[in-house]
Enzyme design. Structure first.
Site, short mmCIF file in Angstrom:
data_model
loop_
_atom_site.label_atom_id
_atom_site.label_comp_id
_atom_site.label_asym_id
_atom_site.label_seq_id
_atom_site.Cartn_x
_atom_site.Cartn_y
_atom_site.Cartn_z
N LYS A 40 0.82 -1.21 0.00
CA LYS A 40 0.00 0.00 0.00
C LYS A 40 0.86 1.26 0.00
O LYS A 40 0.57 2.23 0.70
CB LYS A 40 -0.93 0.00 1.21
CG LYS A 40 -1.89 -1.19 1.19
CD LYS A 40 -2.89 -1.12 2.32
CE LYS A 40 -3.82 -2.31 2.35
NZ LYS A 40 -4.53 -2.57 1.14
N CYS A 41 1.89 1.26 -0.81
CA CYS A 41 2.86 2.35 -0.87
C CYS A 41 2.79 3.00 -2.25
O CYS A 41 2.44 2.34 -3.23
CB CYS A 41 4.26 1.77 -0.63
SG CYS A 41 5.63 2.91 -0.81
N GLY A 42 3.13 4.26 -2.33
CA GLY A 42 3.20 4.93 -3.63
C GLY A 42 4.21 4.28 -4.56
O GLY A 42 4.12 4.43 -5.78
N LEU A 43 5.17 3.55 -4.00
CA LEU A 43 6.19 2.88 -4.81
C LEU A 43 5.82 1.44 -5.14
O LEU A 43 6.57 0.75 -5.84
CB LEU A 43 7.54 2.91 -4.08
CG LEU A 43 8.10 4.31 -3.77
CD1 LEU A 43 9.38 4.21 -2.96
CD2 LEU A 43 8.32 5.10 -5.05
N THR A 44 4.67 0.97 -4.67
CA THR A 44 4.24 -0.41 -4.91
C THR A 44 4.26 -0.81 -6.38
O THR A 44 4.58 -1.97 -6.69
CB THR A 44 2.86 -0.67 -4.27
OG1 THR A 44 2.97 -0.42 -2.87
CG2 THR A 44 2.36 -2.07 -4.50
#
Length: 167
Positions: A40-44
């Site tokens: 659930k990360c912007g970098l996922t």
């Protein structure tokens, strides 16, 4: 870099995401890209690039190793089953995933104790800064490169380092 006792990051014991041992010793003689991951990360979306690296270079001896971690704003809250389902269904991940661990602080897993002393291109050592920080372990079991979380898996910098180790 090996540790002061000459051991490799691949000498530590860590569980597999779905139970049992991840048996890092099976990767001895291979090149391993160790990445702390989160769902659930912007970098996922980097999962896409990591999977492409796995698909493109596995036959030459590369293994991408995903290490789930929930230490950065709770961005990996799921159970082992939820993480596995998300990675498979959303990004088609085929590379191995370890159990969820801590990469910083008093509870830092021994795997990361052996990784964080290596500097990236900007000279950063020590604590993991965010999800998707990457460490490249060479065939001899030493850490040969570290990449910031924002460095895309398919960037020239990462691909060049991987192919140099696979040569």
């Amino acid at each position: 870099m090996t540790t002061t006792d000459g051991s490799s990051p691949l000498d530590v014991e860590i569980g597999a995401l779905k139970g049992g041992s991840a048996d890092l010793s099976q990767y001895a003689g291979q090149v391993v890209l160790v990445v702390n991951v989160a769902s659930k990360c912007g970098l996922t979306p980097q999962y896409t690039g990591l999977e492409k690296l796995q698909e493109e270079y596995a036959e030459r001896g590369l293994t991408v190793l995903g290490v789930p971690c929930n230490q950065f704003m709770g961005q990996e809250p799921g159970s082992a089953d939820e993480i596995a389902e998300f990675c498979s269904a959303t990004y088609g991940v085929t590379f191995p995933l370890t159990e969820k661990i801590e990469v910083n602080g008093e509870g830092r897993h021994p795997l990361y104790d052996r990784l964080v002393g290596f500097a990236d291109a900007e000279g950063h050592t020590g604590d993991i800064r965010w999800n998707f920080e990457k460490f490249l372990v060479g065939r001899d079991g030493t850490v040969v490169a570290r990449f910031s979380p924002q460095t895309e898996p398919e960037s020239d910098e990462v691909v060049t380092a991987i192919t140099a180790q696979l040569a």
